[in-house]
Design a protein around this motif. Structure first.
Motif, short mmCIF file in Angstrom:
data_model
loop_
_atom_site.label_atom_id
_atom_site.label_comp_id
_atom_site.label_asym_id
_atom_site.label_seq_id
_atom_site.Cartn_x
_atom_site.Cartn_y
_atom_site.Cartn_z
N ILE A 145 9.31 10.59 11.72
CA ILE A 145 9.33 11.41 10.51
C ILE A 145 8.75 10.64 9.33
CG2 ILE A 145 10.85 12.51 8.80
CD1 ILE A 145 12.70 13.25 11.17
N ALA A 146 9.11 9.37 9.21
CA ALA A 146 8.62 8.54 8.10
C ALA A 146 7.10 8.39 8.15
CB ALA A 146 9.29 7.17 8.13
N VAL A 147 6.57 8.11 9.32
CA VAL A 147 5.12 7.93 9.45
C VAL A 147 4.38 9.24 9.19
CG1 VAL A 147 3.27 7.39 11.09
CG2 VAL A 147 5.27 5.91 10.95
N ILE A 148 4.86 10.32 9.77
CA ILE A 148 4.21 11.62 9.56
C ILE A 148 4.26 12.00 8.07
CG2 ILE A 148 4.41 14.11 9.99
CD1 ILE A 148 5.24 13.36 12.88
N THR A 149 5.40 11.82 7.45
CA THR A 149 5.53 12.13 6.01
C THR A 149 4.55 11.31 5.20
OG1 THR A 149 7.86 12.69 6.27
CG2 THR A 149 7.12 12.13 4.05
N SER A 150 4.48 10.03 5.48
CA SER A 150 3.59 9.14 4.75
C SER A 150 2.13 9.55 4.91
CB SER A 150 3.78 7.70 5.23
OG SER A 150 2.88 6.86 4.57
N VAL A 151 1.72 9.86 6.13
CA VAL A 151 0.33 10.25 6.39
C VAL A 151 0.00 11.57 5.69
CG1 VAL A 151 -1.25 11.03 8.21
CG2 VAL A 151 0.11 8.97 8.54
N VAL A 152 0.89 12.55 5.80
CA VAL A 152 0.63 13.86 5.20
C VAL A 152 0.60 13.77 3.67
CG1 VAL A 152 1.58 16.19 4.88
CG2 VAL A 152 1.49 15.18 7.17
N VAL A 153 1.58 13.10 3.09
CA VAL A 153 1.63 12.99 1.63
C VAL A 153 0.41 12.23 1.11
CG1 VAL A 153 2.91 11.97 -0.30
CG2 VAL A 153 4.13 13.25 1.46
N THR A 154 0.06 11.14 1.77
CA THR A 154 -1.12 10.37 1.36
C THR A 154 -2.38 11.22 1.44
OG1 THR A 154 -0.09 8.30 2.09
CG2 THR A 154 -2.49 8.30 1.83
N PRO A 204 0.84 -1.20 0.00
CA PRO A 204 0.00 0.00 0.00
C PRO A 204 0.88 1.25 0.00
CG PRO A 204 -0.73 -1.55 1.67
CD PRO A 204 0.57 -2.08 1.13
N TYR A 205 0.43 2.29 -0.69
CA TYR A 205 1.21 3.51 -0.83
C TYR A 205 1.73 4.06 0.50
CZ TYR A 205 2.57 8.22 -2.06
OH TYR A 205 3.29 9.38 -2.21
N PRO A 206 0.89 4.18 1.53
CA PRO A 206 1.40 4.74 2.80
C PRO A 206 2.51 3.89 3.41
CG PRO A 206 -1.01 4.69 2.80
CD PRO A 206 -0.56 3.94 1.60
N VAL A 207 2.39 2.58 3.31
CA VAL A 207 3.43 1.70 3.87
C VAL A 207 4.72 1.84 3.08
CG1 VAL A 207 4.06 -0.71 4.31
CG2 VAL A 207 1.73 0.07 4.78
N ALA A 208 4.63 1.80 1.76
CA ALA A 208 5.82 1.93 0.91
C ALA A 208 6.52 3.27 1.16
CB ALA A 208 5.44 1.79 -0.56
#
Length: 166
Positions: free
Chosen positions: A145-154, A108-112
């Protein structure tokens, strides 16, 4: 430097052309009478054109200074591969390809995206011999940082740009 500019300019031209081509293939929502400015391929297309423009400028400048005379020998290539900047570029390229070609569509995009950002931060900031406490804190910060970035970008792509993510 003029030889590096020559090679870089060719990369920018090819990459920019690919981005423009792929942007053109993105949905334009014409069937829904959407405004052309809301097309998800607009910004990537403009960026692709800018890559091509800067590539063309660099190409002309490097050609004028003789950058197309690469004089490639085994010794020159070995020396180039030993340089830290070349190694950083190759690692970045490999991670980008792994993210785009290896993880997209399989995860899934957020995980990747979270995995990519975490691994990128970790590799870019890795230092040998860090105390365990410092390393654990660093890993935690990189994960946050990785999780926040993924959530925001998604969120931005799905809800503001209305792009269906893989």
């Amino acid at each position: 430097m003029v030889r590096a500019d020559f090679v870089s300019s060719l990369f920018l031209l090819v990459f920019g052309a690919y981005v423009v081509y792929d942007s053109w293939r993105m949905p334009r929502f014409e069937e829904q009478k959407a405004n052309v400015w809301s097309s998800p391929g607009l910004v990537p297309g403009i960026l692709g054109l800018l890559f091509m423009l800067t590539g063309a400028i660099m190409l002309v400048r490097s050609l004028r200074k003789g950058g197309h005379h690469l004089n490639l020998t085994r010794a020159v290539l070995v020396e180039a591969l030993r340089q830290r900047t070349t190694q950083s570029f190759l690692v970045t390229l490999a991670l980008g390809l792994l993210y785009g070609a290896g993880m997209m569509g399989h995860l899934p995009y957020p995980v990747a995206t979270a995995v990519f950002v975490f691994v990128f931060i970790y590799i870019a900031e890795f230092k040998r011999g860090r105390p365990i406490k410092v390393e654990a804190r660093f890993i935690g910060i990189a994960a946050v940082i990785a999780v926040i970035t993924s959530v925001v970008v998604t969120f931005v792509f799905q809800n503001l740009f209305l792009v269906n993510l893989p």
